[in-house]
Scaffold this active site. Structure first.
Site, PDB file in Angstrom:
ATOM      1  N   SER A 124       2.238  -3.487  -5.739  1.00  0.00           N
ATOM      2  CA  SER A 124       2.350  -3.068  -4.136  1.00  0.00           C
ATOM      3  C   SER A 124       2.051  -4.246  -3.299  1.00  0.00           C
ATOM      4  O   SER A 124       1.402  -5.329  -3.898  1.00  0.00           O
ATOM      5  CB  SER A 124       1.101  -2.149  -4.160  1.00  0.00           C
ATOM      6  OG  SER A 124       0.800  -2.096  -2.607  1.00  0.00           O
ATOM      7  N   TYR A 148      -8.298   0.262  -5.592  1.00  0.00           N
ATOM      8  CA  TYR A 148      -6.888   0.495  -5.982  1.00  0.00           C
ATOM      9  C   TYR A 148      -6.181  -0.850  -5.739  1.00  0.00           C
ATOM     10  O   TYR A 148      -5.287  -1.284  -6.574  1.00  0.00           O
ATOM     11  CB  TYR A 148      -6.058   1.558  -4.995  1.00  0.00           C
ATOM     12  CG  TYR A 148      -4.744   1.632  -5.094  1.00  0.00           C
ATOM     13  CD1 TYR A 148      -4.092   2.115  -6.010  1.00  0.00           C
ATOM     14  CD2 TYR A 148      -3.757   0.876  -3.977  1.00  0.00           C
ATOM     15  CE1 TYR A 148      -2.670   2.131  -6.106  1.00  0.00           C
ATOM     16  CE2 TYR A 148      -2.558   0.988  -4.061  1.00  0.00           C
ATOM     17  CZ  TYR A 148      -1.959   1.239  -5.240  1.00  0.00           C
ATOM     18  OH  TYR A 148      -0.665   1.377  -5.185  1.00  0.00           O
ATOM     19  N   LYS A 152      -3.955  -3.114  -9.238  1.00  0.00           N
ATOM     20  CA  LYS A 152      -2.676  -3.637  -8.990  1.00  0.00           C
ATOM     21  C   LYS A 152      -2.596  -5.200  -9.346  1.00  0.00           C
ATOM     22  O   LYS A 152      -1.974  -5.488 -10.104  1.00  0.00           O
ATOM     23  CB  LYS A 152      -2.036  -3.287  -7.782  1.00  0.00           C
ATOM     24  CG  LYS A 152      -1.617  -1.897  -7.502  1.00  0.00           C
ATOM     25  CD  LYS A 152      -0.663  -1.373  -8.556  1.00  0.00           C
ATOM     26  CE  LYS A 152      -0.544  -0.007  -8.411  1.00  0.00           C
ATOM     27  NZ  LYS A 152       0.255   0.829  -9.514  1.00  0.00           N
TER      28      LYS A 152
HETATM   29  P1  NAD Z   1       3.057   9.712  -7.518  1.00  0.00           P
HETATM   30  O1  NAD Z   1       1.541   9.938  -7.615  1.00  0.00           O
HETATM   31  O2  NAD Z   1       4.214  10.447  -6.831  1.00  0.00           O
HETATM   32  O3  NAD Z   1       3.263   9.311  -9.058  1.00  0.00           O
HETATM   33  C1  NAD Z   1       2.413   8.829  -9.947  1.00  0.00           C
HETATM   34  C2  NAD Z   1       2.513   9.757 -11.328  1.00  0.00           C
HETATM   35  O4  NAD Z   1       1.995   9.303 -12.320  1.00  0.00           O
HETATM   36  C3  NAD Z   1       2.271  11.131 -10.904  1.00  0.00           C
HETATM   37  O5  NAD Z   1       3.249  12.026 -11.312  1.00  0.00           O
HETATM   38  C4  NAD Z   1       0.958  11.292 -11.768  1.00  0.00           C
HETATM   39  O6  NAD Z   1       0.871  12.768 -12.318  1.00  0.00           O
HETATM   40  C5  NAD Z   1       1.201  10.410 -13.104  1.00  0.00           C
HETATM   41  N1  NAD Z   1      -0.007   9.756 -13.575  1.00  0.00           N
HETATM   42  C6  NAD Z   1      -1.191   9.357 -13.014  1.00  0.00           C
HETATM   43  N2  NAD Z   1      -2.057   9.113 -13.964  1.00  0.00           N
HETATM   44  C7  NAD Z   1      -1.434   9.418 -15.147  1.00  0.00           C
HETATM   45  C8  NAD Z   1      -1.695   9.247 -16.486  1.00  0.00           C
HETATM   46  N3  NAD Z   1      -2.788   8.652 -16.879  1.00  0.00           N
HETATM   47  N4  NAD Z   1      -0.809   9.735 -17.387  1.00  0.00           N
HETATM   48  C9  NAD Z   1       0.226  10.152 -17.220  1.00  0.00           C
HETATM   49  N5  NAD Z   1       0.711  10.421 -16.081  1.00  0.00           N
HETATM   50  C10 NAD Z   1      -0.165   9.981 -14.932  1.00  0.00           C
HETATM   51  O7  NAD Z   1       3.059   8.188  -6.684  1.00  0.00           O
HETATM   52  P2  NAD Z   1       4.301   7.498  -6.351  1.00  0.00           P
HETATM   53  O8  NAD Z   1       4.221   7.307  -4.987  1.00  0.00           O
HETATM   54  O9  NAD Z   1       5.402   7.926  -7.044  1.00  0.00           O
HETATM   55  O10 NAD Z   1       3.779   5.857  -6.972  1.00  0.00           O
HETATM   56  C11 NAD Z   1       4.248   5.301  -8.158  1.00  0.00           C
HETATM   57  C12 NAD Z   1       3.553   4.026  -8.574  1.00  0.00           C
HETATM   58  O11 NAD Z   1       4.123   3.248  -7.359  1.00  0.00           O
HETATM   59  C13 NAD Z   1       2.159   3.927  -8.495  1.00  0.00           C
HETATM   60  O12 NAD Z   1       1.896   3.200  -9.666  1.00  0.00           O
HETATM   61  C14 NAD Z   1       1.713   3.524  -7.254  1.00  0.00           C
HETATM   62  O13 NAD Z   1       0.390   2.917  -7.269  1.00  0.00           O
HETATM   63  C15 NAD Z   1       2.985   2.569  -7.034  1.00  0.00           C
HETATM   64  N6  NAD Z   1       3.077   2.190  -5.508  1.00  0.00           N
HETATM   65  C16 NAD Z   1       3.288   3.457  -4.577  1.00  0.00           C
HETATM   66  C17 NAD Z   1       3.486   3.208  -3.406  1.00  0.00           C
HETATM   67  C18 NAD Z   1       3.811   4.267  -2.397  1.00  0.00           C
HETATM   68  O14 NAD Z   1       3.443   4.116  -1.213  1.00  0.00           O
HETATM   69  N7  NAD Z   1       4.204   5.487  -2.858  1.00  0.00           N
HETATM   70  C19 NAD Z   1       3.516   1.921  -2.685  1.00  0.00           C
HETATM   71  C20 NAD Z   1       3.057   0.743  -3.768  1.00  0.00           C
HETATM   72  C21 NAD Z   1       2.941   0.960  -4.976  1.00  0.00           C
HETATM   73  C1  UD1 Z   2      -1.048   2.277   2.499  1.00  0.00           C
HETATM   74  C2  UD1 Z   2      -2.171   1.707   1.601  1.00  0.00           C
HETATM   75  C3  UD1 Z   2      -1.794   0.491   0.924  1.00  0.00           C
HETATM   76  C4  UD1 Z   2      -0.686   0.816  -0.028  1.00  0.00           C
HETATM   77  C5  UD1 Z   2       0.358   1.209   1.085  1.00  0.00           C
HETATM   78  C6  UD1 Z   2       1.933   1.632   0.664  1.00  0.00           C
HETATM   79  C7  UD1 Z   2      -4.178   2.409   3.007  1.00  0.00           C
HETATM   80  C8  UD1 Z   2      -5.328   1.909   3.791  1.00  0.00           C
HETATM   81  N1  UD1 Z   2      -3.559   1.436   2.361  1.00  0.00           N
HETATM   82  O1  UD1 Z   2      -1.013   1.414   3.443  1.00  0.00           O
HETATM   83  O2  UD1 Z   2      -2.820   0.175   0.054  1.00  0.00           O
HETATM   84  O3  UD1 Z   2      -0.071  -0.315  -0.383  1.00  0.00           O
HETATM   85  O4  UD1 Z   2       0.049   2.517   1.640  1.00  0.00           O
HETATM   86  O5  UD1 Z   2       2.243   2.777   0.494  1.00  0.00           O
HETATM   87  O6  UD1 Z   2      -3.931   3.605   2.728  1.00  0.00           O
HETATM   88  N2  UD1 Z   2      -0.983   5.581  10.374  1.00  0.00           N
HETATM   89  C9  UD1 Z   2      -1.451   6.313  11.439  1.00  0.00           C
HETATM   90  N3  UD1 Z   2      -1.814   7.541  11.187  1.00  0.00           N
HETATM   91  C10 UD1 Z   2      -1.703   8.129  10.044  1.00  0.00           C
HETATM   92  C11 UD1 Z   2      -1.419   7.386   8.955  1.00  0.00           C
HETATM   93  C12 UD1 Z   2      -0.817   6.075   9.174  1.00  0.00           C
HETATM   94  O7  UD1 Z   2      -1.195   5.768  12.750  1.00  0.00           O
HETATM   95  O8  UD1 Z   2      -1.791   9.220   9.946  1.00  0.00           O
HETATM   96  C13 UD1 Z   2      -0.603   4.089  10.608  1.00  0.00           C
HETATM   97  C14 UD1 Z   2      -1.465   3.012   9.880  1.00  0.00           C
HETATM   98  O9  UD1 Z   2      -2.334   2.575  10.715  1.00  0.00           O
HETATM   99  C15 UD1 Z   2      -0.488   2.039   9.823  1.00  0.00           C
HETATM  100  C16 UD1 Z   2       0.916   2.732   9.513  1.00  0.00           C
HETATM  101  O10 UD1 Z   2       0.660   3.899  10.116  1.00  0.00           O
HETATM  102  O11 UD1 Z   2      -0.264   0.988  10.509  1.00  0.00           O
HETATM  103  C17 UD1 Z   2       1.323   3.053   7.909  1.00  0.00           C
HETATM  104  O12 UD1 Z   2       0.318   3.378   7.234  1.00  0.00           O
HETATM  105  P1  UD1 Z   2       0.272   3.779   5.826  1.00  0.00           P
HETATM  106  O13 UD1 Z   2       1.580   4.915   5.684  1.00  0.00           O
HETATM  107  O14 UD1 Z   2      -1.158   4.564   5.468  1.00  0.00           O
HETATM  108  O15 UD1 Z   2       0.620   2.654   4.907  1.00  0.00           O
HETATM  109  P2  UD1 Z   2      -0.225   1.332   4.991  1.00  0.00           P
HETATM  110  O16 UD1 Z   2      -1.310   1.277   5.877  1.00  0.00           O
HETATM  111  O17 UD1 Z   2       0.802   0.284   4.824  1.00  0.00           O
END
Ligand code: NAD
Ligand code: UD1
Length: 337
Positions: A124, A148, A152
């Site tokens: 991330s 969190y 990572k």
């Molecule tokens: P998500 O929660 O939709 O997907 C994660 C999946 O992993 C879920 O289906 C959950 O049930 C499964 N899971 C969790 N722990 C597990 C375990 N111990 N064994 C088996 N399954 C397990 O989330 P996502 O948004 O699709 O994110 C996927 C990956 O990307 C994660 O590692 C997350 O940290 C990373 N990531 C997500 C974002 C974002 O904004 N969505 C941003 C940066 C990184």
């Molecule tokens: C969040 C996570 C970050 C993760 C990233 C990727 C937090 C504090 N950080 O960050 O660790 O890597 O997602 O998915 O959760 N906002 C509003 N109103 C809302 C929600 C968000 O104004 O209800 C604003 C936030 O202040 C920010 C922007 O929208 O400026 C994006 O927010 P968000 O979607 O939560 O992502 P990140 O802050 O980048």
């Protein structure tokens, strides 16, 4: 390639599964469903006319994962499984360290015992230290402020050490910026439990009437309009980035790190406006104080992925909002149980 996809029923993994199937790969999905539902498999099948294997399994069960790798003859792993809510990680740090760190160690042990050498890891942008100029490059300063984020960064350090010690391994970390949007069919998308923490799913739920108004966290940042700026990337672009990373990794040992972002910052108000256009009505909002821990701006330098993987994000903010809206309006309560 046959690929074990941990967290395979989740938001990003399910879109990646579709991209893998479209490119002729065979994903085997593994999930414990702590944050997803098995119903996503029907949607993957409807889109691709293929039904991948879905194993109900915890990634911390080393023996079961090793067995799955052998039985399905997997050549690579994409490791999505993790807990991902920043606020919750502050409340329950042990759950995060146990799931995200122990989960990875267990997976590495299973890979070692079954001879699988290629791993792509979901990292991330949160691993980057907040105090540095944008855009963020892979060699930028690292440092993160939540449990969190630390999971990572710790996993990245573990993977780099393990890949350095065994020159036959190919480990890749993909640092996602802000994944948003949905499959353009509107049949797959993000289905957060409870009230969404992130901007786009929150706005989508306002648009569909599940939430009354968006709370804009601060409008006094030094940005174009005072609201926070982020690098939103369409989940289908992100999914394709995994296929490119896997192609690059195959047969190329070492430790590889790539940003997956668009390189463009977009403000909260710009997202709100784009979503209003997509759903055809003005969306209500109020400005409230800044959210603690938020940075003013964060966006990627995506050139390393472009020059090395031959991948770049191509979908616009308008497409991200249109696709998120198609998904949300067709599935107001997300996937069925
Ligand atoms: P998500 O929660 O939709 O997907 C994660 C999946 O992993 C879920 O289906 C959950 O049930 C499964 N899971 C969790 N722990 C597990 C375990 N111990 N064994 C088996 N399954 C397990 O989330 P996502 O948004 O699709 O994110 C996927 C990956 O990307 C994660 O590692 C997350 O940290 C990373 N990531 C997500 C974002 C974002 O904004 N969505 C941003 C940066 C990184
Ligand atoms: C969040 C996570 C970050 C993760 C990233 C990727 C937090 C504090 N950080 O960050 O660790 O890597 O997602 O998915 O959760 N906002 C509003 N109103 C809302 C929600 C968000 O104004 O209800 C604003 C936030 O202040 C920010 C922007 O929208 O400026 C994006 O927010 P968000 O979607 O939560 O992502 P990140 O802050 O980048």
């Amino acid at each position: 390639m046959r690929i074990l996809v941990t967290g395979g029923a989740g938001y990003i993994a399910s879109h990646t599964a579709v991209s893998l199937l479209d490119r002729g790969h065979q994903p085997v999905l593994l999930d414990n469903f702590c944050n997803s539902k098995p119903a996503v498999l029907d949607r993957i099948e409807a889109l691709t006319r293929q039904r991948p294997t879905l194993l109900k399994m915890d990634v911390r069960d080393t023996d079961a994962v090793a067995r799955a790798l052998r039985e399905h003859d997997c050549q690579a792993v994409i490791h999505f499984a993790a807990l991902k809510a920043v606020g919750e990680s502050v409340e329950k740090p042990l759950a995060y360290y146990e799931n995200n760190i122990q989960g990875t160690l267990s997976l590495l042990a299973a890979m070692r015992s079954s001879g699988v050498k290629t791993l792509v890891f979901s990292s991330s942008a949160t691993v980057y230290s907040a105090d540095q100029p944008m855009p963020l490059r892979e060699d930028g300063l690292l440092g993160t402020s939540s449990p969190y984020g630390r999971t990572k960064l710790m996993v990245e350090n573990i993977l780099a050490d393990v890949a350095a010690a065994d020159k036959t391994l190919s480990f890749t970390s993909l640092r996602y910026f802000n994944p948003v949007g949905a499959h353009p069919s509107g049949t797959m998308g993000e289905d957060p439990r409870g009230i969404p923490n992130n901007l786009m799913p929150f706005v989508a739920q306002v648009a569909v009437g599940r939430l009354p108004r968006l709370r804009v966290f601060g409008n006094d940042y030094p940005t174009v309009d005072g609201t926070g700026m982020r690098d939103y990337i369409h989940v289908c672009d992100l999914a394709e980035g995994h296929v490119s990373a896997l192609n690059h990794a195959h047969g190329r040992a070492g430790w590889h790190v790539f940003n997956l972002g668009t390189g463009q910052g977009t403000s909260v108000m710009q997202v709100l406006q784009a979503f209003s256009l997509a759903c055809g009505r003005e969306l209500p909002y109020e400005v409230v104080p800044r959210r603690s821990g938020d940075v003013a701006a964060c966006w990627a330098d995506p050139h390393h992925a472009e020059s090395t993987l031959g991948w770049r994000a191509s979908r616009t903010l308008e497409m991200m909002c249109a696709d998120a809206w198609r998904w949300q309006s067709a599935n107001p309560m997300g996937y069925p149980d």
